[in-house]
Structure formats: C-alpha cells, structure tokens
Write a protein that holds these residues in place. Structure first.
Motif, PDB file in Angstrom:
ATOM      1  N   ILE A 183      17.094 -27.020  39.334  1.00  0.00           N
ATOM      2  CA  ILE A 183      17.654 -28.556  38.775  1.00  0.00           C
ATOM      3  C   ILE A 183      18.073 -29.040  38.010  1.00  0.00           C
ATOM      4  N   GLY A 184      19.245 -29.740  38.205  1.00  0.00           N
ATOM      5  CA  GLY A 184      19.664 -29.965  36.783  1.00  0.00           C
ATOM      6  C   GLY A 184      19.821 -31.650  36.595  1.00  0.00           C
ATOM      7  N   VAL A 185      20.362 -32.006  35.121  1.00  0.00           N
ATOM      8  CA  VAL A 185      19.694 -33.371  35.387  1.00  0.00           C
ATOM      9  C   VAL A 185      20.741 -34.328  33.894  1.00  0.00           C
ATOM     10  N   VAL A 186      20.832 -35.368  34.805  1.00  0.00           N
ATOM     11  CA  VAL A 186      22.060 -36.326  34.315  1.00  0.00           C
ATOM     12  C   VAL A 186      22.075 -36.803  32.680  1.00  0.00           C
ATOM     13  N   THR A 187      20.661 -37.423  33.088  1.00  0.00           N
ATOM     14  CA  THR A 187      20.084 -37.872  31.003  1.00  0.00           C
ATOM     15  C   THR A 187      18.976 -36.729  31.009  1.00  0.00           C
ATOM     16  N   GLY A 188      19.887 -35.982  29.764  1.00  0.00           N
ATOM     17  CA  GLY A 188      18.403 -35.346  29.338  1.00  0.00           C
ATOM     18  C   GLY A 188      17.163 -35.731  28.062  1.00  0.00           C
ATOM     19  N   MET A 212      18.309 -37.828  37.945  1.00  0.00           N
ATOM     20  CA  MET A 212      19.164 -38.762  37.235  1.00  0.00           C
ATOM     21  C   MET A 212      18.339 -38.449  35.474  1.00  0.00           C
ATOM     22  N   TYR A 213      16.925 -37.835  35.537  1.00  0.00           N
ATOM     23  CA  TYR A 213      17.022 -38.286  34.227  1.00  0.00           C
ATOM     24  C   TYR A 213      15.853 -36.931  34.383  1.00  0.00           C
ATOM     25  N   HIS A 214      15.113 -36.724  33.108  1.00  0.00           N
ATOM     26  CA  HIS A 214      14.603 -35.196  32.856  1.00  0.00           C
ATOM     27  C   HIS A 214      12.988 -35.082  33.002  1.00  0.00           C
ATOM     28  N   ASP A 215      12.772 -35.998  33.864  1.00  0.00           N
ATOM     29  CA  ASP A 215      10.945 -35.837  33.712  1.00  0.00           C
ATOM     30  C   ASP A 215      11.332 -36.131  35.941  1.00  0.00           C
ATOM     31  N   GLN A 216      12.002 -36.492  36.195  1.00  0.00           N
ATOM     32  CA  GLN A 216      12.344 -36.677  37.034  1.00  0.00           C
ATOM     33  C   GLN A 216      13.033 -34.716  37.834  1.00  0.00           C
ATOM     34  N   GLY A 217      12.963 -34.116  36.836  1.00  0.00           N
ATOM     35  CA  GLY A 217      13.623 -32.722  37.141  1.00  0.00           C
ATOM     36  C   GLY A 217      12.150 -31.712  37.053  1.00  0.00           C
ATOM     37  N   LEU A 218      11.821 -32.332  35.639  1.00  0.00           N
ATOM     38  CA  LEU A 218      11.047 -31.269  35.058  1.00  0.00           C
ATOM     39  C   LEU A 218      10.516 -31.170  36.074  1.00  0.00           C
ATOM     40  N   ILE A 219       9.733 -32.479  35.595  1.00  0.00           N
ATOM     41  CA  ILE A 219       8.072 -32.303  36.701  1.00  0.00           C
ATOM     42  C   ILE A 219       7.411 -31.371  37.943  1.00  0.00           C
ATOM     43  N   PRO A 220       9.131 -31.727  38.494  1.00  0.00           N
ATOM     44  CA  PRO A 220       8.362 -30.846  39.822  1.00  0.00           C
ATOM     45  C   PRO A 220       9.230 -29.100  39.985  1.00  0.00           C
ATOM     46  N   GLY A 234       9.734 -19.988  35.158  1.00  0.00           N
ATOM     47  CA  GLY A 234      10.986 -20.615  35.022  1.00  0.00           C
ATOM     48  C   GLY A 234      12.140 -20.739  33.652  1.00  0.00           C
ATOM     49  N   VAL A 235      13.939 -21.119  33.974  1.00  0.00           N
ATOM     50  CA  VAL A 235      14.150 -20.322  32.749  1.00  0.00           C
ATOM     51  C   VAL A 235      14.841 -21.800  32.615  1.00  0.00           C
ATOM     52  N   ASN A 236      15.873 -22.131  31.521  1.00  0.00           N
ATOM     53  CA  ASN A 236      15.794 -23.157  30.735  1.00  0.00           C
ATOM     54  C   ASN A 236      17.057 -22.175  30.133  1.00  0.00           C
ATOM     55  N   ASP A 285      11.185 -21.579  29.534  1.00  0.00           N
ATOM     56  CA  ASP A 285      10.999 -23.682  29.870  1.00  0.00           C
ATOM     57  C   ASP A 285       9.914 -23.977  29.059  1.00  0.00           C
ATOM     58  N   HIS A 286       9.033 -23.299  28.632  1.00  0.00           N
ATOM     59  CA  HIS A 286       7.887 -23.874  28.293  1.00  0.00           C
ATOM     60  C   HIS A 286       8.411 -24.137  26.099  1.00  0.00           C
ATOM     61  N   GLY A 287       7.065 -24.809  25.894  1.00  0.00           N
ATOM     62  CA  GLY A 287       6.853 -25.254  24.239  1.00  0.00           C
ATOM     63  C   GLY A 287       6.530 -23.743  23.354  1.00  0.00           C
ATOM     64  N   THR A 288       6.341 -24.851  22.026  1.00  0.00           N
ATOM     65  CA  THR A 288       5.921 -23.432  21.263  1.00  0.00           C
ATOM     66  C   THR A 288       4.722 -23.514  21.507  1.00  0.00           C
ATOM     67  N   ALA A 289       3.533 -24.256  22.354  1.00  0.00           N
ATOM     68  CA  ALA A 289       1.989 -24.548  22.817  1.00  0.00           C
ATOM     69  C   ALA A 289       1.723 -23.945  21.753  1.00  0.00           C
ATOM     70  N   TYR A 290       1.289 -24.576  20.539  1.00  0.00           N
ATOM     71  CA  TYR A 290       1.000 -24.078  19.277  1.00  0.00           C
ATOM     72  C   TYR A 290      -0.600 -23.544  19.487  1.00  0.00           C
ATOM     73  N   ASP A 291      -1.504 -24.277  20.133  1.00  0.00           N
ATOM     74  CA  ASP A 291      -2.813 -24.455  21.080  1.00  0.00           C
ATOM     75  C   ASP A 291      -3.257 -22.827  21.403  1.00  0.00           C
ATOM     76  N   ILE A 292      -2.031 -21.782  21.387  1.00  0.00           N
ATOM     77  CA  ILE A 292      -2.671 -20.693  21.679  1.00  0.00           C
ATOM     78  C   ILE A 292      -1.868 -19.867  21.527  1.00  0.00           C
TER      79      ILE A 292
END
Length: 342
Positions: free
Chosen positions: A167-172, A271-279, A288-290, A303-310
C-alpha cells in the motif's frame, strides 16, 4: 570445488544504525547474527563498532561478529562496520538525546555518500527520531523526504510492502487538516505512475492490478460527503485506465479492508498516511517493510519506530528489519534483471 565469492560478486547492502538509544542497533544485530546471509550479500552497517559492541554485550548475543571497514575495502564474508563518528557518544538506551539524533544523521550522511559513489548497492534505514535529528542539515519530515531530496527525484512514493498487502500513500507526513488541499489529479497520477512502474521494475509484476481508495467516507457518496472523490480521484483513475492500466476504484476504505478486497490486487493507493498505515500495520506489523519507490537507488526500512520503551531490553522483534534487508536485496536484483530485459 568453487572458490568463495569475491567482494565484487555480491551486492553490498548498507544499513544505517538509526537512533542509538532506540531498538535499531538491537534489530540490526539480531538480523545479521546468522552467517548464512553472507552467502547472498555483504551487509555494511553505518554507525559505530562501539555501539554494536555495547549492545552485543548488553543483549548477550555471541553469534554476531563484524569487521571494520577502512581504506575502501569491504570484507566479503563478514558484516562490515563503517565508523561514522570519532567522538565518544554516551548510549542511553530508551532515552531521547541530542547526541542520538546527531549520530543517526552522521550515519545517514555517510551512507548517502557511499550510495552516490557506487560503493554500496542499496540502503536499509533503522528507525530515527524525527525530532532529535532535526538540524540545519536535516530539515525533513522523515527518511522518505530526505532520500527524495538527496537523490533529486521529482516525486517518490512511501510504499509499504508485506506478505499479503502492498500500500502506498498520496500524502505522507502532513497534518490531517491539510490532506484535502494536498490532493490533486496530477498528484494522484504521479503516485500511480510510480507505483505501477515500481511493481513492474522492483517486484517483477508484468501487468499489475491496482486499487485506489477514496478520500471521504463512502468515497464521497456521489458528492454528498465530499467532492474530491468525484472531481479529483475518479478522473485520475479514468486517465490512468485509458493508458491500458489495470486500475480500479475509488473504493470506500472501510469496506475495502473489511471485505478483504485488498487480496485481489497487487497494490493499493491510499490518500493519506493513516488511511494506509493503520490497516497495513494491523495486518503486517511483524513483517512489514517501508520502501521508497521512485528513486534511482533502493531504500527500505522496517515499518516500526525507535520503540524506546523496549530499547536495550532484548525484547525487540527482528522480523521487520530482517524483511527490510532482504527486500532491499530482492529489489536490487529485480531491478538488474528488469534493465537487462528492457
């Protein structure tokens, strides 16, 4: 008996260390601790051997070994480490520090230089903190915009790829209130062009089938719930279809995923970030890979972030980083084959 592959025989996959206080170093080490990957490509980690040594000891991982890169020499059968700074930088796992942002930028800059010089063939980026990396040299919303600028692409596509969904997004990375004003027929067509070409060139799909999501609830309900679907998105789809492309939509996003219609397509344009990234993250979070499509070079990331908590607790899952590394390798190979067959 055949001899061992030489350095020049195998692709060199760069891996930037990301924020040294996040899970980047951990998932890199865990992804590269299997020596069998060295049969396929040469991993080149941009960061610091001291950081890797710290986490290797802290995580009690004994199977991860590496060699220092120097004098433009890569070791063919080892993980290579490019030291990107000389200063002592304190590691504070789980904490946001200015030094962590500085280090992640230095690693990125060195990898970009090596990409431009042709010393490496692709790059995988471990997660950065989009706040502490900001400086006069990094004034971007994220990796996607950074690489798009440095490799002078007219446009690019944030393209999330997994085992069952692309899935790609038009706006990021823009505020939600600005999404509607940033959607135009030209922009939708540009993203579709990049997606369709990427599916052919990077994924080896000769006649890709693409679905396009609507912007508004129920894809606008014939203008009752918004006009963008009828006045912008549908005309773009029509123009693209007139080029002989297999494109369908616009689909209401909720029903599209609720009915698992995504399984019928090679890719989906949201069309936008969360519309694509939530599903996507709901379905593909572990693997997943970005991928930044539309660039002259290959760039992927988990497709994950820094995850400082772990961070530093030996709890981070390596799967997404491992998938990102192998995706970079596969896309690089697919591109070479595509150009040979052109």
């Amino acid at each position: 008996m055949s001899s061992s592959p030489k350095v020049d025989d195998k692709p060199k996959i760069g891996i930037t260390i990301g924020d040294i206080n996040g899970v980047g170093p951990e998932v890199i080490i865990k992804s590269l601790d299997d020596s069998r990957i060295l049969k396929h490509f040469i991993p080149v980690v941009y960061g610091s051997s001291k950081v890797l040594s710290y986490y290797r000891k802290a995580l009690d991982i004994n199977d991860f070994n590496y060699a220092q890169y120097k004098d433009n020499h890569f070791h063919a059968n080892k993980v290579n480490v490019v030291n990107c700074w000389n200063d002592m930088i304190e590691i504070q796992a789980g904490n946001v520090t200015a030094e962590g942002g500085k280090a992640s930028l230095l690693a990125l800059q060195k990898a970009v230089n090596h990409l431009k010089e042709g010393l490496i063939d692709a790059v995988v980026t471990a997660p950065i903190n989009k706040d502490n990396i900001q400086s006069d040299e990094f004034n971007f919303a994220g990796h996607t915009e950074f690489f798009t600028s440095h490799f002078e692409a007219e446009d690019s596509l944030m393209f999330l790829t997994g085992r069952d969904l692309r899935i790609g997004v038009v706006t990021g990375h823009i505020p939600l209130k600005e999404v509607s004003n940033n959607i135009s027929k030209e922009k939708v067509l540009s993203k579709l062009e990049i997606m369709e070409q990427s599916l052919r060139r990077d994924f080896g799909i000769s006649k890709p089938k693409i679905a396009v999501l609507g912007l508004n609830p129920h894809a606008g309900e014939n203008g009752l719930l918004g006009k963008e679907d009828d006045e912008i998105i549908s005309p773009a789809i029509k123009d693209f279809k007139n080029k002989g492309k297999l494109i369908f939509g616009p689909y209401p996003a909720d029903g599209f995923f609720g009915k698992q219609q995504y399984k019928k397509f090679d890719a989906v344009l949201a069309m936008y970030h969360d519309q694509g990234l939530i599903p996507f993250k709901t379905l593909e979070f572990e693997s997943g890979v970005n991928f930044t499509a539309g660039l002259s070079i290959v760039r992927t990331s988990p497709d994950h972030g820094t995850a400082y908590d772990i961070a530093g607790k030996n709890e981070a899952n390596r799967e997404s980083m491992r998938e990102a590394i192998f995706a970079a390798y596969d896309i690089y190979k697919n591109r070479k084959e595509f150009h040979l067959n052109e």
